[in-house]
Write a protein that holds these residues in place. Structure first.
Motif: not given
Length: 399
Positions: A214, A217, A220-221, A313, A316, A336-337, A340
């Motif tokens: 998480y 993520n 990454l965002s 992507n 993970a 997770n989504t 993000g």
């Protein structure tokens, strides 16, 4: 990969072609605003951002829906939302409110697809094949963005209403998914009847390494937001215009597509440190743009950005699938989504709170945080530990 598995992958991944359709209409905002002079421009601009509302709703409901529907049927429902709601503004386009409502429904469809595709891949593929097809998923998304953006621009060039006919291609995706994806069971029908499962039980049972994913993520965002929202500002200081930025971005897209296509071979090099190498690629992407005025390096910088997106992507979700069972994975992916989506909203606020100025300073911040993330992953041997968890679970199954 066997022929049957390949056709199954085509059916599942075809849904990813539709992911960028949620924001396709944003390219016609100026033309739409002229057709609704009585509406404030800020309301028209919602066409580009309001699909996120539908995506958040879809993500919040996803785990619940997987207990009520099979994952295949949920995917078909999502594609139907994109197709029908997307094409409606081409038919009924006299009300901005109707168009906005349709975009919320399109967002609901793409949000559901974002969650259901990795779940279907986890269910139907194992081991390195699962990692490979999850990599392909990112590449297919990029391909869809290129195809639908070009086609939408062509159709909407003379009249913005024609742009929405592009969404009709979702009906072809529906047929591919319907015939190529095997039917599965509802999550409530998996396991023993005596087994009682609720969201809190699933959440408490998550492997601690899932929480690390998480955080990955979120970083990454951060990197994505810092790059995409600041590249044009950085290049503007070098005297580069909008067309130039669009050009190097489009050419750089090839980096992500090629990485996804050859991910199996890339992973033989990156091995258990694939996510770390993804953050290294991000650091290189920021550096190529910030420290050079050369067009070749600018294209390479955008290519590295695509490489980083695919490596992280793809890996993970794969590692998350290793660390969870079938029921836990649906919850883990939806959380997770959701995180993000929320991260994309709060990152600009965090940069502002830290008094990091847009443009060059944000790029430097991007370099620092991605280098730190890569270093921590390499030092802690996170990927190796996840693989150890996989080996432990495999040995338990054998026993």
């Amino acid at each position: 990969m066997k022929k049957k598995q390949l056709s199954m992958a085509v059916g599942i991944l075809s849904m990813n072609l539709l992911l960028m359709l949620a924001t396709l209409a944003s390219s016609a905002i100026a033309a739409i605003a002229k057709s609704f002079p009585q509406e404030p421009v800020s309301k028209v601009q919602l066409i580009g951002s309001i699909p996120q509302l539908g995506q958040i709703i879809a993500t919040a409901l996803f785990t619940y829906l997987t207990f009520k529907m099979t994952r295949k049927n949920l995917g078909l429902l999502a594609v139907s939302f994109v197709a029908i709601a997307g094409i409606m503004p081409a038919i009924t386009n006299n009300s901005l409110n109707i168009i906005l409502a349709c975009m919320v429904l399109v967002g609901f469809g793409t949000g559901t697809i974002t969650n259901v595709v990795p779940v279907l891949l986890q269910e139907n593929f194992e081991g390195e094949e699962r990692a490979t097809v999850m990599g392909w998923a990112s590449g297919v998304t990029n391909v869809g963005m290129m195809i639908f953006t070009a086609l939408g621009g062509f159709l909407g060039g003379s009249n913005w209403r024609n742009l929405f006919w592009v969404y009709g291609l979702a009906f072809i995706v529906f047929l591919l998914a319907f015939f190529l994806i095997p039917q599965d069971k509802k999550l409530k029908d998996i396991g023993t009847k005596k087994e009682k499962t609720n969201y809190w039980t699933l959440f408490k049972g998550l492997n601690p390494y899932v929480y690390v994913l998480y955080i990955i993520n979120f970083i990454l965002s951060f990197a994505l937001m810092a790059f995409t929202s600041n590249q044009s500002i950085v290049l503007a200081t070098q005297g580069k215009g909008t067309a130039y930025v669009a050009g190097v971005t489009a050419l750089g897209n090839v980096g992500g597509i090629l990485t996804a296509a050859f991910l199996t071979y890339v992973r033989k090099f990156t091995k258990s440190n694939t996510i770390a190498w993804g953050f290294i690629a991000f650091a290189l992407s920021f550096s190529c743009i910030a420290f050079s005025s050369n067009i070749v390096l600018h294209v390479i910088g955008n290519a590295f950005n695509g490489v980083g997106i695919v490596l992280i992507n793809a890996t993970a979700p794969y590692e998350m699938s290793i660390l969870t069972d079938e029921k836990q994975f649906t919850l883990a992916v939806s959380i997770n989504t959701l995180l993000g989506s929320l991260a994309g909203m709060v990152v600009p606020m965090i940069l502002a709170a830290l008094q990091i100025a847009p443009g060059y300073s944000s790029f430097i911040a991007g370099i620092i945080i991605t280098v730190i993330a890569a270093a921590l992953l390499l030092v802690t041997r996170f990927g190796t530990k996840v693989e150890a968890e996989q080996n432990r679970k495999t040995s338990e199954v054998v026993k």
